[in-house]
Write a protein that holds these residues in place. Sequence first.
Motif, PDB file in Angstrom:
ATOM      1  N   ALA A  95       0.830  -1.207   0.000  1.00 44.46           N
ATOM      2  CA  ALA A  95       0.000   0.000   0.000  1.00 44.46           C
ATOM      3  C   ALA A  95       0.868   1.262   0.000  1.00 44.46           C
ATOM      4  O   ALA A  95       0.537   2.251  -0.663  1.00 44.46           O
ATOM      5  N   ARG A  96       1.974   1.231   0.709  1.00 48.43           N
ATOM      6  CA  ARG A  96       2.876   2.391   0.714  1.00 48.43           C
ATOM      7  C   ARG A  96       3.527   2.591  -0.653  1.00 48.43           C
ATOM      8  O   ARG A  96       3.722   3.720  -1.095  1.00 48.43           O
ATOM      9  N   TRP A  97       3.889   1.507  -1.329  1.00 40.22           N
ATOM     10  CA  TRP A  97       4.462   1.630  -2.669  1.00 40.22           C
ATOM     11  C   TRP A  97       3.434   2.213  -3.634  1.00 40.22           C
ATOM     12  O   TRP A  97       3.782   3.013  -4.508  1.00 40.22           O
ATOM     13  N   ALA A  98       2.182   1.813  -3.477  1.00 40.73           N
ATOM     14  CA  ALA A  98       1.132   2.376  -4.328  1.00 40.73           C
ATOM     15  C   ALA A  98       0.980   3.873  -4.070  1.00 40.73           C
ATOM     16  O   ALA A  98       0.811   4.661  -5.014  1.00 40.73           O
ATOM     17  N   ALA A  99       1.060   4.271  -2.809  1.00 35.07           N
ATOM     18  CA  ALA A  99       0.980   5.692  -2.476  1.00 35.07           C
ATOM     19  C   ALA A  99       2.158   6.455  -3.071  1.00 35.07           C
ATOM     20  O   ALA A  99       1.995   7.567  -3.592  1.00 35.07           O
ATOM     21  N   PHE A 100       3.344   5.869  -3.011  1.00 33.31           N
ATOM     22  CA  PHE A 100       4.531   6.495  -3.601  1.00 33.31           C
ATOM     23  C   PHE A 100       4.362   6.664  -5.111  1.00 33.31           C
ATOM     24  O   PHE A 100       4.678   7.710  -5.671  1.00 33.31           O
ATOM     25  N   MET A 101       3.838   5.634  -5.776  1.00 26.90           N
ATOM     26  CA  MET A 101       3.594   5.723  -7.218  1.00 26.90           C
ATOM     27  C   MET A 101       2.576   6.820  -7.533  1.00 26.90           C
ATOM     28  O   MET A 101       2.725   7.550  -8.513  1.00 26.90           O
ATOM     29  N   ALA A 102       1.544   6.931  -6.701  1.00 23.81           N
ATOM     30  CA  ALA A 102       0.521   7.960  -6.920  1.00 23.81           C
ATOM     31  C   ALA A 102       1.099   9.357  -6.712  1.00 23.81           C
ATOM     32  O   ALA A 102       0.759  10.288  -7.452  1.00 23.81           O
ATOM     33  N   VAL A 103       1.982   9.523  -5.724  1.00 23.79           N
ATOM     34  CA  VAL A 103       2.622  10.827  -5.501  1.00 23.79           C
ATOM     35  C   VAL A 103       3.473  11.199  -6.713  1.00 23.79           C
ATOM     36  O   VAL A 103       3.439  12.345  -7.179  1.00 23.79           O
ATOM     37  N   ILE A 104       4.230  10.245  -7.237  1.00 25.08           N
ATOM     38  CA  ILE A 104       5.017  10.517  -8.451  1.00 25.08           C
ATOM     39  C   ILE A 104       4.081  10.900  -9.596  1.00 25.08           C
ATOM     40  O   ILE A 104       4.370  11.813 -10.367  1.00 25.08           O
ATOM     41  N   GLY A 105       2.944  10.229  -9.685  1.00 27.02           N
ATOM     42  CA  GLY A 105       1.967  10.553 -10.716  1.00 27.02           C
ATOM     43  C   GLY A 105       1.418  11.966 -10.585  1.00 27.02           C
ATOM     44  O   GLY A 105       1.257  12.672 -11.587  1.00 27.02           O
ATOM     45  N   VAL A 106       1.143  12.397  -9.363  1.00 33.14           N
ATOM     46  CA  VAL A 106       0.639  13.765  -9.145  1.00 33.14           C
ATOM     47  C   VAL A 106       1.704  14.786  -9.532  1.00 33.14           C
ATOM     48  O   VAL A 106       1.423  15.781 -10.211  1.00 33.14           O
ATOM     49  N   VAL A 107       2.940  14.550  -9.108  1.00 31.93           N
ATOM     50  CA  VAL A 107       4.038  15.464  -9.458  1.00 31.93           C
ATOM     51  C   VAL A 107       4.222  15.499 -10.975  1.00 31.93           C
ATOM     52  O   VAL A 107       4.354  16.578 -11.570  1.00 31.93           O
ATOM     53  N   LEU A 108       4.213  14.341 -11.600  1.00 38.25           N
ATOM     54  CA  LEU A 108       4.355  14.274 -13.050  1.00 38.25           C
ATOM     55  C   LEU A 108       3.202  14.998 -13.755  1.00 38.25           C
ATOM     56  O   LEU A 108       3.416  15.723 -14.729  1.00 38.25           O
ATOM     57  N   ASN A 109       1.994  14.837 -13.229  1.00 30.92           N
ATOM     58  CA  ASN A 109       0.842  15.517 -13.817  1.00 30.92           C
ATOM     59  C   ASN A 109       0.979  17.026 -13.703  1.00 30.92           C
ATOM     60  O   ASN A 109       0.683  17.757 -14.645  1.00 30.92           O
ATOM     61  N   ARG A 110       1.436  17.509 -12.560  1.00 37.43           N
ATOM     62  CA  ARG A 110       1.608  18.957 -12.383  1.00 37.43           C
ATOM     63  C   ARG A 110       2.681  19.490 -13.332  1.00 37.43           C
ATOM     64  O   ARG A 110       2.529  20.565 -13.910  1.00 37.43           O
ATOM     65  N   ILE A 111       3.761  18.747 -13.490  1.00 35.72           N
ATOM     66  CA  ILE A 111       4.800  19.174 -14.438  1.00 35.72           C
ATOM     67  C   ILE A 111       4.243  19.143 -15.851  1.00 35.72           C
ATOM     68  O   ILE A 111       4.466  20.067 -16.639  1.00 35.72           O
ATOM     69  N   ASN A 112       3.488  18.102 -16.152  1.00 30.44           N
ATOM     70  CA  ASN A 112       2.888  17.972 -17.470  1.00 30.44           C
ATOM     71  C   ASN A 112       1.960  19.160 -17.770  1.00 30.44           C
ATOM     72  O   ASN A 112       2.040  19.764 -18.831  1.00 30.44           O
ATOM     73  N   ILE A 113       1.099  19.513 -16.836  1.00 38.06           N
ATOM     74  CA  ILE A 113       0.125  20.587 -17.044  1.00 38.06           C
ATOM     75  C   ILE A 113       0.813  21.954 -17.090  1.00 38.06           C
ATOM     76  O   ILE A 113       0.515  22.785 -17.941  1.00 38.06           O
ATOM     77  N   SER A 114       1.728  22.196 -16.180  1.00 33.53           N
ATOM     78  CA  SER A 114       2.277  23.553 -16.059  1.00 33.53           C
ATOM     79  C   SER A 114       3.471  23.828 -16.976  1.00 33.53           C
ATOM     80  O   SER A 114       3.743  24.979 -17.280  1.00 33.53           O
TER      81      SER A 114
END
Length: 167
Positions: A95-114
């Motif tokens: 579950a912690r690894w999934a959370a880590f992957m999701a955090v990377i996804g959020v950061v990547l999404n913000r970089i992608n959008i901005s």
Amino acid sequence: MVIFESTLTHKAFQRQLAHFDSANLTDSPWALQREHLRALFTYIFLKLLGLAHSNNWLYLFTPYGYWFLFEMLVFVLCPAFVLAYGVRYKNITIARWAAFMAVIGVVLNRINISVIVFNWNAAERYSPHWMEVTITVGIITMEVLAFRWIVNRMAILYDHPEYESSH
């Protein structure tokens, strides 16, 4: 992010948490994981709803569309299924690894959008100056150091000795 940060906090402040008995935990960590799972599936649904509502399916077959699909599959859908597995079998590490992957996804999404797709058709593309990156890293470092300083000097992760003696 809460799951990711609490994992880092538990690793960094093991001395202050030595008295903490994780066996006495109720179902609250798993409730948080289940809410995270609901949030991931809601996010996927809203992204697909936005795509359907604007009827922009044809953009999925462009380079930016491939990037969108990669982001949704690898950093949203994959963590959602990994988290579902971790919650079902009560495996906190998964579950912690999934959370880590999701955090990377959020950061990547913000970089992608901005940065990447913001004004994608402009003649001159924006890329952050090295000073902007340095200031951002500096601010994050100051926040981490301030948090460490506060936790090491105040009774945040443990009971204050005066409180323990009065009870």
